[in-house]
Design a protein around this motif. Structure first.
Motif, PDB file in Angstrom:
ATOM      1  N   ALA A 130      79.498  52.992  -3.780  1.00 27.30           N
ATOM      2  CA  ALA A 130      78.857  53.301  -3.712  1.00 27.30           C
ATOM      3  C   ALA A 130      77.945  52.972  -3.267  1.00 27.30           C
ATOM      4  CB  ALA A 130      78.475  52.137  -5.216  1.00 27.30           C
ATOM      5  N   LEU A 131      76.324  53.987  -2.977  1.00 22.38           N
ATOM      6  CA  LEU A 131      75.176  53.688  -1.970  1.00 22.38           C
ATOM      7  C   LEU A 131      74.341  52.695  -2.747  1.00 22.38           C
ATOM      8  CD1 LEU A 131      74.978  56.985  -0.833  1.00 22.38           C
ATOM      9  CD2 LEU A 131      75.295  54.800   0.541  1.00 22.38           C
ATOM     10  N   PRO A 132      73.121  52.222  -1.835  1.00 18.69           N
ATOM     11  CA  PRO A 132      72.439  51.421  -2.887  1.00 18.69           C
ATOM     12  C   PRO A 132      71.448  52.724  -4.013  1.00 18.69           C
ATOM     13  CG  PRO A 132      71.865  51.199  -0.603  1.00 18.69           C
ATOM     14  CD  PRO A 132      73.587  51.901  -1.166  1.00 18.69           C
ATOM     15  N   PRO A 133      70.692  52.383  -4.838  1.00 24.74           N
ATOM     16  CA  PRO A 133      70.230  53.151  -5.911  1.00 24.74           C
ATOM     17  C   PRO A 133      69.571  54.210  -4.737  1.00 24.74           C
ATOM     18  CG  PRO A 133      69.889  51.680  -7.299  1.00 24.74           C
ATOM     19  CD  PRO A 133      70.815  51.643  -5.897  1.00 24.74           C
ATOM     20  N   ALA A 134      67.881  53.864  -4.180  1.00 17.08           N
ATOM     21  CA  ALA A 134      67.109  54.517  -3.345  1.00 17.08           C
ATOM     22  C   ALA A 134      68.199  56.046  -2.285  1.00 17.08           C
ATOM     23  CB  ALA A 134      66.874  53.527  -2.279  1.00 17.08           C
ATOM     24  N   ALA A 135      68.946  55.330  -1.652  1.00 14.97           N
ATOM     25  CA  ALA A 135      70.084  55.658  -0.901  1.00 14.97           C
ATOM     26  C   ALA A 135      70.713  57.035  -1.619  1.00 14.97           C
ATOM     27  CB  ALA A 135      71.099  54.851   0.284  1.00 14.97           C
ATOM     28  N   GLY A 136      71.274  56.868  -2.726  1.00 14.66           N
ATOM     29  CA  GLY A 136      72.011  57.930  -3.237  1.00 14.66           C
ATOM     30  C   GLY A 136      70.881  59.420  -3.876  1.00 14.66           C
ATOM     31  N   LEU A 137      70.037  58.883  -3.887  1.00 12.70           N
ATOM     32  CA  LEU A 137      68.646  59.736  -4.254  1.00 12.70           C
ATOM     33  C   LEU A 137      68.932  59.943  -3.309  1.00 12.70           C
ATOM     34  CD1 LEU A 137      66.109  57.064  -6.212  1.00 12.70           C
ATOM     35  CD2 LEU A 137      68.017  59.558  -7.514  1.00 12.70           C
TER      36      LEU A 137
ATOM     37  N   GLN B 189      59.645  61.189  -5.100  1.00  8.63           N
ATOM     38  CA  GLN B 189      59.887  59.522  -5.094  1.00  8.63           C
ATOM     39  C   GLN B 189      59.078  58.832  -4.145  1.00  8.63           C
ATOM     40  OE1 GLN B 189      62.202  58.051  -7.039  1.00  8.63           O
ATOM     41  NE2 GLN B 189      64.026  60.442  -7.495  1.00  8.63           N
ATOM     42  N   PRO B 190      58.295  58.619  -4.577  1.00 13.10           N
ATOM     43  CA  PRO B 190      56.915  57.794  -3.707  1.00 13.10           C
ATOM     44  C   PRO B 190      56.639  56.653  -3.429  1.00 13.10           C
ATOM     45  CG  PRO B 190      55.920  58.621  -5.592  1.00 13.10           C
ATOM     46  CD  PRO B 190      57.226  59.469  -5.978  1.00 13.10           C
ATOM     47  N   GLY B 191      57.814  55.780  -4.402  1.00  9.16           N
ATOM     48  CA  GLY B 191      58.153  54.298  -4.410  1.00  9.16           C
ATOM     49  C   GLY B 191      59.109  54.135  -3.293  1.00  9.16           C
ATOM     50  N   ILE B 192      59.546  54.900  -2.839  1.00 13.56           N
ATOM     51  CA  ILE B 192      60.924  54.666  -1.973  1.00 13.56           C
ATOM     52  C   ILE B 192      60.012  55.177  -0.935  1.00 13.56           C
ATOM     53  CG2 ILE B 192      63.271  55.064  -1.052  1.00 13.56           C
ATOM     54  CD1 ILE B 192      63.484  55.877  -3.793  1.00 13.56           C
ATOM     55  N   ARG B 193      60.655  53.605   0.657  1.00 16.69           N
ATOM     56  CA  ARG B 193      60.448  54.081   1.925  1.00 16.69           C
ATOM     57  C   ARG B 193      61.664  54.351   2.889  1.00 16.69           C
ATOM     58  NH1 ARG B 193      55.162  51.128   3.025  1.00 16.69           N
ATOM     59  NH2 ARG B 193      54.127  51.686   1.469  1.00 16.69           N
ATOM     60  N   VAL B 194      61.515  55.132   3.584  1.00 13.79           N
ATOM     61  CA  VAL B 194      62.390  55.608   4.554  1.00 13.79           C
ATOM     62  C   VAL B 194      62.104  55.279   5.965  1.00 13.79           C
ATOM     63  CG1 VAL B 194      63.965  57.365   5.571  1.00 13.79           C
ATOM     64  CG2 VAL B 194      62.788  57.825   3.014  1.00 13.79           C
ATOM     65  N   ASP B 195      63.322  54.385   5.877  1.00 17.82           N
ATOM     66  CA  ASP B 195      63.018  54.075   7.426  1.00 17.82           C
ATOM     67  C   ASP B 195      63.729  54.774   8.658  1.00 17.82           C
ATOM     68  OD1 ASP B 195      63.468  52.734  10.567  1.00 17.82           O
ATOM     69  OD2 ASP B 195      63.962  50.482   9.823  1.00 17.82           O
ATOM     70  N   LEU B 196      63.655  55.923   9.895  1.00 16.54           N
ATOM     71  CA  LEU B 196      64.104  57.094  10.651  1.00 16.54           C
ATOM     72  C   LEU B 196      64.016  56.375  11.870  1.00 16.54           C
ATOM     73  CD1 LEU B 196      65.728  59.978  10.779  1.00 16.54           C
ATOM     74  CD2 LEU B 196      63.428  60.789  10.526  1.00 16.54           C
ATOM     75  N   GLU B 197      65.930  56.793  11.515  1.00 14.74           N
ATOM     76  CA  GLU B 197      65.842  56.228  13.930  1.00 14.74           C
ATOM     77  C   GLU B 197      66.596  57.347  14.819  1.00 14.74           C
ATOM     78  OE1 GLU B 197      68.305  52.665  16.516  1.00 14.74           O
ATOM     79  OE2 GLU B 197      67.844  52.206  14.495  1.00 14.74           O
TER      80      GLU B 197
END
Length: 305
Positions: free
Chosen positions: A289-296, A130-138
């Motif tokens: 329901a989660l946002p699509p990217a979060a669901g993936l 999923q290269p088009g998704i950005r993950v913000d991790l804290e």
């Protein structure tokens, strides 16, 4: 609308520029300081503050010999203003990323155990497909992970399995085991396994006070009726290992952490025999329901190894 509460029309009259000036006054402590930060005249800052207090119908700041201080109402507004300004900045950043082709964002809160042991490989595998998704991790302690997901700071969280998930849905993620780390010349280093009660005669190095590992050790020592001889609190697993290497005391870390850090520091790992040393990590999300990217990402983490 009850007396004392802003009506929707009042809320519609608030703007980010005024709220940003209000936050600057609180942080600088003076109108002049806020004016310098915003590059406007002090009289303009004073006028904005007066208008804001007029709109809200309450005093937000009091003058004191050493500057201006928020009233209780001002503290409440400052808390929400900081969250609003952070959200506005995040909106700007994310929309700019969308303009460059990013298909979605996922905000993740995780405890240190999940971040160090499992998330690097899991996120690498996810982003490879999923290269088009950005993950913000804290990173946050487990209780803070649950609170942050409940408040909407993040889409999903990873925390210690025994953490109260409150209103959130919880799913199993991974399992790990806690071990003692110590130099090879420590009196316990030749043991195949050790009960926690046997370690209480020795000094310990502990994680910060909000960490689930520290709270487990503290509570278990209390249950056993013995003091935990804690010499120092440190913020990370590598700091625990470094302190153990220096002979400051025993460290308790997940076995995978020792596998990553221990050999290069010449540390020995001895498993704990206590049942609580076998731990689980959980995924938590808000109901609905989660946002699509979060669901993936949730699906990827749930079906991982």
């Amino acid at each position: 609308m009850p007396d004392g509460f802003p009506t929707p029309s009042i809320l519609n009259r608030l703007d980010l520029k005024t709220l940003r000036l209000f936050a600057a006054i609180c942080e600088e402590g003076t109108l002049n300081g806020a004016a310098r930060r915003a590059a406007i005249a002090p009289s303009a800052v004073s006028k904005r503050l007066a208008e804001l207090e007029g709109v809200l119908g309450c005093t937000l700041l009091t003058r004191e010999p050493r500057g201006m201080r928020p009233t209780p109402a001002g503290e409440t507004l400052l808390h929400h203003t900081r969250r609003m300004l952070a959200s506005a900045e995040q909106i700007s950043l994310e929309l700019a990323e969308h303009a460059r082709g990013v298909r979605g964002f996922v905000r993740v809160l995780a405890n240190l155990s999940a971040i160090v042991q499992f998330l690097p490989e899991d996120l690498q595998a996810f982003l490879a497909v999923q290269p088009g998704i950005r993950v913000d991790l804290e990173e946050r302690p487990s209780g803070g992970v649950v609170a942050g997901v409940e408040e909407g700071v993040a889409d999903l969280g990873l925390c210690a399995g025994g953490t109260d998930a409150r209103s959130l849905r919880s799913y199993p993620y991974r399992r790990d085991r806690l071990v003692l780390v110590m130099p090879a010349d420590h009196p316990l280093a030749r043991r195949e396994a050790v009960a926690f009660v046997e370690t209480l005669a020795h000094d310990h190095v502990g994680m910060h006070r909000e960490s689930s590992i520290y709270m487990t050790l503290r509570d278990e020592a209390r249950r056993l009726g013995q003091p935990l001889r804690l010499r120092i609190h440190v913020p990370s697993f590598d700091a625990i290992c470094r302190m153990a290497q220096a002979g400051m005391g025993l460290g308790v870390v997940p076995a995978h952490v020792h596998a990553l850090l221990g050999p290069q520091m010449h540390l020995v790992a001895v498993p704990l025999t206590d049942a609580w040393s076998y731990r689980s990590l959980s995924l938590v999300v808000r109901p609905g329901a989660l946002p699509p990217a979060a669901g993936l990402l949730l699906e990827h983490l749930r079906t991982g190894p």
